[in-house]
Scaffold this motif. Structure first.
Motif, PDB file in Angstrom:
ATOM      1  N   GLU A  51     -10.167   5.483 -18.557  1.00 24.13           N
ATOM      2  CA  GLU A  51     -10.017   4.039 -18.396  1.00 24.13           C
ATOM      3  C   GLU A  51     -10.062   3.647 -16.920  1.00 24.13           C
ATOM      4  OE1 GLU A  51      -9.390  -0.028 -19.349  1.00 24.13           O
ATOM      5  OE2 GLU A  51     -10.260   1.711 -20.361  1.00 24.13           O
ATOM      6  N   ALA A  52      -9.448   4.455 -16.060  1.00 21.49           N
ATOM      7  CA  ALA A  52      -9.448   4.150 -14.627  1.00 21.49           C
ATOM      8  C   ALA A  52     -10.867   4.196 -14.056  1.00 21.49           C
ATOM      9  CB  ALA A  52      -8.549   5.141 -13.888  1.00 21.49           C
ATOM     10  N   VAL A  53     -11.631   5.196 -14.459  1.00 15.80           N
ATOM     11  CA  VAL A  53     -13.017   5.299 -13.973  1.00 15.80           C
ATOM     12  C   VAL A  53     -13.866   4.179 -14.554  1.00 15.80           C
ATOM     13  CG1 VAL A  53     -15.093   6.742 -13.977  1.00 15.80           C
ATOM     14  CG2 VAL A  53     -12.850   7.778 -13.567  1.00 15.80           C
ATOM     15  N   ARG A  54     -13.616   3.816 -15.820  1.00 17.43           N
ATOM     16  CA  ARG A  54     -14.368   2.716 -16.440  1.00 17.43           C
ATOM     17  C   ARG A  54     -14.149   1.416 -15.681  1.00 17.43           C
ATOM     18  NH1 ARG A  54     -14.047  -1.564 -19.559  1.00 17.43           N
ATOM     19  NH2 ARG A  54     -11.759  -1.504 -19.580  1.00 17.43           N
ATOM     20  N   LEU A  55     -12.891   1.156 -15.352  1.00 13.99           N
ATOM     21  CA  LEU A  55     -12.590  -0.079 -14.629  1.00 13.99           C
ATOM     22  C   LEU A  55     -13.193  -0.076 -13.228  1.00 13.99           C
ATOM     23  CD1 LEU A  55      -8.846  -0.577 -15.654  1.00 13.99           C
ATOM     24  CD2 LEU A  55     -10.826  -1.922 -16.417  1.00 13.99           C
ATOM     25  N   ALA A  56     -13.265   1.091 -12.621  1.00 17.88           N
ATOM     26  CA  ALA A  56     -13.800   1.183 -11.265  1.00 17.88           C
ATOM     27  C   ALA A  56     -15.320   1.130 -11.231  1.00 17.88           C
ATOM     28  CB  ALA A  56     -13.328   2.483 -10.609  1.00 17.88           C
ATOM     29  N   ALA A  57     -15.952   1.436 -12.372  1.00 20.87           N
ATOM     30  CA  ALA A  57     -17.409   1.585 -12.394  1.00 20.87           C
ATOM     31  C   ALA A  57     -18.155   0.313 -12.010  1.00 20.87           C
ATOM     32  CB  ALA A  57     -17.868   2.064 -13.773  1.00 20.87           C
ATOM     33  N   ALA A  58     -17.618  -0.826 -12.384  1.00 19.27           N
ATOM     34  CA  ALA A  58     -18.308  -2.086 -12.080  1.00 19.27           C
ATOM     35  C   ALA A  58     -18.390  -2.336 -10.585  1.00 19.27           C
ATOM     36  CB  ALA A  58     -17.593  -3.251 -12.772  1.00 19.27           C
ATOM     37  N   GLY A  59     -17.500  -1.727  -9.822  1.00 21.68           N
ATOM     38  CA  GLY A  59     -17.503  -1.937  -8.377  1.00 21.68           C
ATOM     39  C   GLY A  59     -18.190  -0.846  -7.587  1.00 21.68           C
ATOM     40  N   LEU A  60     -18.956   0.007  -8.271  1.00 23.25           N
ATOM     41  CA  LEU A  60     -19.605   1.109  -7.566  1.00 23.25           C
ATOM     42  C   LEU A  60     -20.749   0.662  -6.667  1.00 23.25           C
ATOM     43  CD1 LEU A  60     -19.652   3.934 -10.291  1.00 23.25           C
ATOM     44  CD2 LEU A  60     -18.152   3.714  -8.298  1.00 23.25           C
ATOM     45  N   ASN A  61     -21.110  -0.614  -6.752  1.00 22.64           N
ATOM     46  CA  ASN A  61     -22.117  -1.136  -5.819  1.00 22.64           C
ATOM     47  C   ASN A  61     -21.538  -1.293  -4.417  1.00 22.64           C
ATOM     48  OD1 ASN A  61     -20.554  -3.248  -7.145  1.00 22.64           O
ATOM     49  ND2 ASN A  61     -21.733  -4.701  -5.892  1.00 22.64           N
ATOM     50  N   ARG A  62     -20.222  -1.213  -4.316  1.00 22.64           N
ATOM     51  CA  ARG A  62     -19.551  -1.312  -3.020  1.00 22.64           C
ATOM     52  C   ARG A  62     -19.015   0.049  -2.605  1.00 22.64           C
ATOM     53  NH1 ARG A  62     -21.321  -6.133  -1.093  1.00 22.64           N
ATOM     54  NH2 ARG A  62     -20.882  -7.831  -2.573  1.00 22.64           N
ATOM     55  N   TYR A  63     -18.878   0.237  -1.301  1.00 17.86           N
ATOM     56  CA  TYR A  63     -18.290   1.480  -0.813  1.00 17.86           C
ATOM     57  C   TYR A  63     -16.822   1.576  -1.234  1.00 17.86           C
ATOM     58  CZ  TYR A  63     -22.329   2.377   2.204  1.00 17.86           C
ATOM     59  OH  TYR A  63     -23.585   2.638   2.672  1.00 17.86           O
ATOM     60  N   PRO A  64     -16.317   2.792  -1.361  1.00 19.64           N
ATOM     61  CA  PRO A  64     -14.905   2.959  -1.725  1.00 19.64           C
ATOM     62  C   PRO A  64     -13.985   2.557  -0.581  1.00 19.64           C
ATOM     63  CG  PRO A  64     -15.876   5.086  -1.178  1.00 19.64           C
ATOM     64  CD  PRO A  64     -17.005   4.094  -1.189  1.00 19.64           C
ATOM     65  N   ASP A  65     -12.717   2.452  -0.897  1.00 20.56           N
ATOM     66  CA  ASP A  65     -11.709   2.176   0.123  1.00 20.56           C
ATOM     67  C   ASP A  65     -11.712   3.334   1.110  1.00 20.56           C
ATOM     68  OD1 ASP A  65      -9.486   1.667   1.665  1.00 20.56           O
ATOM     69  OD2 ASP A  65      -8.041   2.020   0.052  1.00 20.56           O
ATOM     70  N   PRO A 261     -17.891   8.823   6.851  1.00 20.94           N
ATOM     71  CA  PRO A 261     -17.508   7.511   6.334  1.00 20.94           C
ATOM     72  C   PRO A 261     -17.392   7.521   4.809  1.00 20.94           C
ATOM     73  CG  PRO A 261     -19.290   7.318   7.937  1.00 20.94           C
ATOM     74  CD  PRO A 261     -19.129   8.775   7.644  1.00 20.94           C
ATOM     75  N   TYR A 262     -16.334   6.924   4.291  1.00 22.22           N
ATOM     76  CA  TYR A 262     -16.146   6.790   2.840  1.00 22.22           C
ATOM     77  C   TYR A 262     -16.205   8.157   2.143  1.00 22.22           C
ATOM     78  CZ  TYR A 262     -17.858   2.312   4.567  1.00 22.22           C
ATOM     79  OH  TYR A 262     -18.050   1.175   5.304  1.00 22.22           O
ATOM     80  N   HIS A 263     -15.501   9.146   2.702  1.00 19.72           N
ATOM     81  CA  HIS A 263     -15.655  10.513   2.197  1.00 19.72           C
ATOM     82  C   HIS A 263     -15.050  10.728   0.818  1.00 19.72           C
ATOM     83  CE1 HIS A 263     -11.573  10.733   3.840  1.00 19.72           C
ATOM     84  NE2 HIS A 263     -11.391  11.879   3.215  1.00 19.72           N
ATOM     85  N   LEU A 264     -14.097   9.885   0.414  1.00 14.98           N
ATOM     86  CA  LEU A 264     -13.510  10.013  -0.920  1.00 14.98           C
ATOM     87  C   LEU A 264     -14.092   8.932  -1.825  1.00 14.98           C
ATOM     88  CD1 LEU A 264      -9.703  10.772  -0.385  1.00 14.98           C
ATOM     89  CD2 LEU A 264     -11.389  12.219  -1.502  1.00 14.98           C
ATOM     90  N   SER A 265     -14.837   9.341  -2.834  1.00 12.88           N
ATOM     91  CA  SER A 265     -15.526   8.373  -3.681  1.00 12.88           C
ATOM     92  C   SER A 265     -14.544   7.526  -4.485  1.00 12.88           C
ATOM     93  CB  SER A 265     -16.467   9.101  -4.651  1.00 12.88           C
ATOM     94  OG  SER A 265     -15.728   9.746  -5.671  1.00 12.88           O
ATOM     95  N   THR A 266     -15.035   6.411  -4.972  1.00 12.86           N
ATOM     96  CA  THR A 266     -14.230   5.537  -5.827  1.00 12.86           C
ATOM     97  C   THR A 266     -13.742   6.297  -7.056  1.00 12.86           C
ATOM     98  OG1 THR A 266     -15.407   3.554  -5.086  1.00 12.86           O
ATOM     99  CG2 THR A 266     -14.300   3.441  -7.227  1.00 12.86           C
ATOM    100  N   GLN A 267     -14.637   7.105  -7.651  1.00 15.63           N
ATOM    101  CA  GLN A 267     -14.264   7.865  -8.851  1.00 15.63           C
ATOM    102  C   GLN A 267     -13.176   8.886  -8.552  1.00 15.63           C
ATOM    103  OE1 GLN A 267     -17.360   7.339  -7.483  1.00 15.63           O
ATOM    104  NE2 GLN A 267     -18.904   8.111  -8.917  1.00 15.63           N
TER     105      GLN A 267
END
Length: 375
Positions: A51-65, A261-267
């Protein structure tokens, strides 16, 4: 011209002739060679991660925190549960603890600098050291009149004074021996190396026996001390690739200079946060694994072998006439363990009760003279 010869000629001279790290990845019924957690991620946590990855998936067009702020807060809260308060600014994370170690060496090692470790210890320490152009110093374990793999204050301090390293690696519990360090060793090494970063690798800390101290309790007032951890073992997230450290915020700030930069992915951040939100459930297997570790120790001793008392999720055992022959004999019986390159010794991960039984039964088939029955 041979392409390999061409590439070899272009390769950095200090990497020529070396072989890549890699434990065997074989399809066997009982895999106990890489200190993985044999228990799968609980179904409830699988659902939470999904569920956490599903919710995050829509924002994968942006770089992670880039600062992985939520993850740092969650890791700090988890570490603080151990009784030593840790603030988020004191936490750093990477794609496995190996990347965290790489960041440390990129920032505090490099050409003209030296790193000291006490072997046998984690085999990636010298490998990562070398890849950053840092000189590796192979310190030694072994204390007269004590265990063959112990490290005491006098020996550790003596080697630090002789070599004057820029980085010192200490493992507690140590891989591959499973032995833990007293805080007196950590403190003495820190004092004996006034210009060095002292890194205490605590990848297996959650499996330590009662009373085994953590170097987290020494962090306050010691800006050159670093404690590294991982979610691969106790959290059963080896495939998630999340490692982290606690140190003075000045250290974590310095690591920003070398991380990509952004070494830890959103997923990755989503998976880790979901696991930490269910930390109690994720850690329920720790006691079961410790029970099997202790069963391995007693079972191997009953077979006339020499297991090393362990604070980790594995056991190093010796008194083998030919470690390589025993390793192959176990593999022929469907059991894969680790040959760590120490003559007459092998290392086995503590798995499920069934895996322990199958391992001990296989060893019993191979041991020439049995002094008792495997439990």
């Amino acid at each position: 011209m041979d392409p390999r010869a061409t590439v070899e000629a272009m390769l950095r001279h200090d990497l020529r002739g070396r072989t890549a790290y890699g434990a065997p990845q074989l399809d066997v019924p009982v895999a106990l060679n890489t200190n993985e957690n044999s228990y799968p991620v609980p179904a409830v946590v699988v659902d939470a991660i999904t569920e956490a990855v599903r919710l995050a998936a829509a924002g994968l067009n942006r770089y992670p925190d880039r600062e992985f702020s939520d993850l740092r807060e969650a890791l700090a809260a988890y570490l603080s549960r151990c009784g030593t308060p840790v603030v988020p600014d004191a936490v750093w994370a990477g794609n496995g603890s190996n990347e965290v170690l790489l960041h440390l060496l990129q920032a505090f090692g490099g050409p003209g600098r030296r790193a000291l470790g006490f072997t046998p210890a984690y085999s990636m320490h010298p490998i990562i050291t070398t890849t950053t152009g840092t000189t590796w110093i192979d310190g030694m374990r072994g204390v007269e009149g004590q265990g063959a793999f112990d490290l005491d204050v006098a020996s550790a301090v003596g080697q630090v004074v002789v070599h004057q390293p820029d980085v010192v690696f200490l493992c507690s519990p140590n891989n591959p021996t499973g032995t833990a360090l007293g805080l007196d060793v950590v403190d003495a090494v820190h004092e004996a190396a006034p210009d060095a970063l002292v890194v205490v690798d605590e990848a297996y800390a959650e499996f330590a026996r009662p009373g085994t101290p953590s170097a987290l309790t020494l962090l306050q007032g010691r800006p050159r001390l670093v404690v590294t951890r991982t979610m691969s073992k106790a959290f059963a997230l080896a495939g998630g690739r999340v490692g982290y450290l606690a140190a003075d915020p000045a250290v974590t700030d310095a690591l920003r200079l070398v991380r990509m930069p952004y070494h830890l992915s959103t997923q990755t951040q989503a998976v880790a946060l979901a696991a930490l939100a269910n930390a109690d459930l994720m850690l329920e297997t720790v006691d079961a694994i410790k029970e099997q570790r202790d069963r391995l120790v007693s079972g191997l001793a009953a077979l006339g072998l020499e297991p090393v008392p362990s604070d980790a999720n594995f056991v190093l055992f010796g008194h083998l006439p030919d470690a390589g022959e025993t390793w192959q004999g176990l593999l022929d019986r469907g059991v894969l363990i680790r040959d760590v390159g120490i003559p007459h010794y092998l290392r086995v991960t503590a798995g499920t009760p069934d895996e322990t039984s199958r391992f001990l039964e296989a060893v019993a088939d191979l041991v020439p003279t049995r002094t008792g029955a495997a439990p």
